[in-house]
Enzyme design. Sequence first.
Site, PDB file in Angstrom:
ATOM      1  N   CYS A   1       6.486  -4.530  16.170  1.00 51.39           N
ATOM      2  CA  CYS A   1       6.196  -3.414  17.206  1.00 51.39           C
ATOM      3  C   CYS A   1       4.735  -3.758  17.876  1.00 51.39           C
ATOM      4  O   CYS A   1       4.009  -4.173  16.545  1.00 51.39           O
ATOM      5  CB  CYS A   1       6.199  -2.088  16.569  1.00 51.39           C
ATOM      6  SG  CYS A   1       7.768  -1.767  16.161  1.00 51.39           S
TER       7      CYS A   1
ATOM      8  N   CYS B   1       1.445  -2.118  16.144  1.00 54.67           N
ATOM      9  CA  CYS B   1       1.404  -1.785  14.803  1.00 54.67           C
ATOM     10  C   CYS B   1       1.000  -3.062  13.760  1.00 54.67           C
ATOM     11  O   CYS B   1       1.313  -4.306  13.966  1.00 54.67           O
ATOM     12  CB  CYS B   1       2.821  -1.579  14.145  1.00 54.67           C
ATOM     13  SG  CYS B   1       2.854  -1.392  12.199  1.00 54.67           S
TER      14      CYS B   1
ATOM     15  N   CYS C   1      -1.032   5.624  10.180  1.00 54.86           N
ATOM     16  CA  CYS C   1       0.221   4.839  10.697  1.00 54.86           C
ATOM     17  C   CYS C   1      -0.248   3.659  11.314  1.00 54.86           C
ATOM     18  O   CYS C   1      -1.113   3.678  12.202  1.00 54.86           O
ATOM     19  CB  CYS C   1       0.837   5.904  11.853  1.00 54.86           C
ATOM     20  SG  CYS C   1       1.324   7.568  11.008  1.00 54.86           S
TER      21      CYS C   1
ATOM     22  N   GLY D   1       6.787  -1.490   6.142  1.00 55.94           N
ATOM     23  CA  GLY D   1       8.360  -2.011   6.441  1.00 55.94           C
ATOM     24  C   GLY D   1       9.104  -0.959   7.007  1.00 55.94           C
ATOM     25  O   GLY D   1       8.768  -0.032   7.435  1.00 55.94           O
ATOM     26  N   GLU D   2      10.600  -1.743   7.324  1.00 52.35           N
ATOM     27  CA  GLU D   2      11.354  -1.032   8.115  1.00 52.35           C
ATOM     28  C   GLU D   2      12.398  -0.491   6.995  1.00 52.35           C
ATOM     29  O   GLU D   2      13.266  -1.349   6.622  1.00 52.35           O
ATOM     30  CB  GLU D   2      11.943  -1.651   9.037  1.00 52.35           C
ATOM     31  CG  GLU D   2      13.208  -1.304   9.860  1.00 52.35           C
ATOM     32  CD  GLU D   2      13.187   0.068  10.236  1.00 52.35           C
ATOM     33  OE1 GLU D   2      12.294   0.602  10.944  1.00 52.35           O
ATOM     34  OE2 GLU D   2      14.042   0.746   9.797  1.00 52.35           O
TER      35      GLU D   2
ATOM     36  N   CYS E   1       3.224   8.821   1.423  1.00 55.37           N
ATOM     37  CA  CYS E   1       3.973   7.725   2.331  1.00 55.37           C
ATOM     38  C   CYS E   1       4.224   6.528   1.364  1.00 55.37           C
ATOM     39  O   CYS E   1       3.195   5.901   0.878  1.00 55.37           O
ATOM     40  CB  CYS E   1       2.802   7.495   3.242  1.00 55.37           C
ATOM     41  SG  CYS E   1       3.265   6.230   4.661  1.00 55.37           S
TER      42      CYS E   1
ATOM     43  N   GLU F   1       1.061  -1.097  -0.053  1.00 58.56           N
ATOM     44  CA  GLU F   1       0.007   0.050  -0.028  1.00 58.56           C
ATOM     45  C   GLU F   1       0.677   1.176   0.007  1.00 58.56           C
ATOM     46  O   GLU F   1       1.960   1.246   0.622  1.00 58.56           O
ATOM     47  CB  GLU F   1      -0.946   0.163   1.236  1.00 58.56           C
ATOM     48  CG  GLU F   1      -1.924  -1.195   0.959  1.00 58.56           C
ATOM     49  CD  GLU F   1      -2.949  -1.239   2.062  1.00 58.56           C
ATOM     50  OE1 GLU F   1      -4.174  -1.567   2.251  1.00 58.56           O
ATOM     51  OE2 GLU F   1      -2.518  -1.118   3.394  1.00 58.56           O
TER      52      GLU F   1
ATOM     53  N   CYS G   1       6.655  -6.497   7.454  1.00 55.08           N
ATOM     54  CA  CYS G   1       7.704  -5.958   8.318  1.00 55.08           C
ATOM     55  C   CYS G   1       8.106  -7.078   9.351  1.00 55.08           C
ATOM     56  O   CYS G   1       7.350  -7.799  10.092  1.00 55.08           O
ATOM     57  CB  CYS G   1       7.198  -4.831   8.882  1.00 55.08           C
ATOM     58  SG  CYS G   1       8.510  -3.761   9.888  1.00 55.08           S
TER      59      CYS G   1
END
Length: 371
Positions: free
Chosen positions: A124, A127, A343, A169-170, A113, A100, A120
Amino acid sequence: MALTPRVTLNRLDVAELELDELETHLGGAGVPKFHGRQVFQWIYRRGVTDFEAMTDLGRELRSQLSRDLVVATPELVGRETSTDGTTKLLLRLADGHRIESVFIPDTPSQTFCLSTQVGCAMKCAFCLTGKMGIVRNLTAGEIVGQVRVLLRELGMLGDRFNIVLMGMGEPLHNYDATMKALRILADDHGLAVSPRRITLSTVGVLPALERLATEPFMPNLAISLHSTTEDQRDLLVPINRKYGLKELLDACRRFPLKRRERITFEYVMLNEVNDTPEDARRLVRLLHGIKGKVNLLPLNEAAGIPFERPSDARVNRFAEILAQHGVTVSVRRSRGRDIRAACGQLITESTRNAAPGRQLAQLMAGTAPTR
Ligand code: SAH
């Protein structure tokens, strides 16, 4: 019956190339360098990916390029627009995975964004993307491709925009592709997005953060801090067990910043977990000596996330304490919550489908995905 030419499989994907790589490739095929710049302009400034439509190239060259090269673009498979104008695109990659990308208008700038991975690995605790686990890294071409699709779909070719690497993702867990994507985006013959208009958000993968500090091409940095004690951060942001809060903040202290530049510290606010006045005072002490500012993110709640969003009063109290101690603080107004584009809310359909119950239902209905 017409046969599909097999050569399509072997064509080099220009979307994965920086301009000098394209020029080198063309040079090897006897094509003068400046044609590479023309191709870049067509792809990035005019949104044209069909070589036959690149009308300032000679006819023979156009056919040669069509035979040798391709410009792969993620396929748009879904689009939702929030009441606040935030637009979320669901994109399908060549191998069928979905990601996305989000357009957030008038912040006051126009912001894209972008995702850097499918899923990911960071997990966390608050998330939703973390719930997917990591499926794979995106390539540089797939990261930049999101921008090309956003520009096309929103009719924004030629407009100014900012980029935040805050989608799925990171980014520092996919370092090389992310940095290559930033170089492609920055190219003057393409979109010419200056690194000052890009913000990379990270949980703090320390070796990669140290490496970022040495890059000639440096985006703005946002650190997902979220907690003021090692013990609590271990639980909320599991990578803290490997690269702790203290080390992370030391790395931030050393991070090279130009005049007037500051690191943004993101702090997701979880009701009665990390949002007390003591947390605020500890945060002030932790950030002492760092050129930073704090962005508070009141939790975007979701099913399966075992935390609550604090009241506005609690958020404001926390913000006041920071401000009273001279820390610059802002509260992120959530955008696109009604379409799950805010977020931590990005999770793709294929993964939702992968839930065992859903898979079984699909199997029984004969609609199981082939993957
Ligand atoms: N992996 C990067 C970018 C991800 S998202 C990072 O962690 O920094 C951008 C921000 O949204 C991060 O600070 C992330 O922690 C935060 N976030 C994640 N889930 C959230 C939620 N449910 N509500 C509010 N913010 C969230």
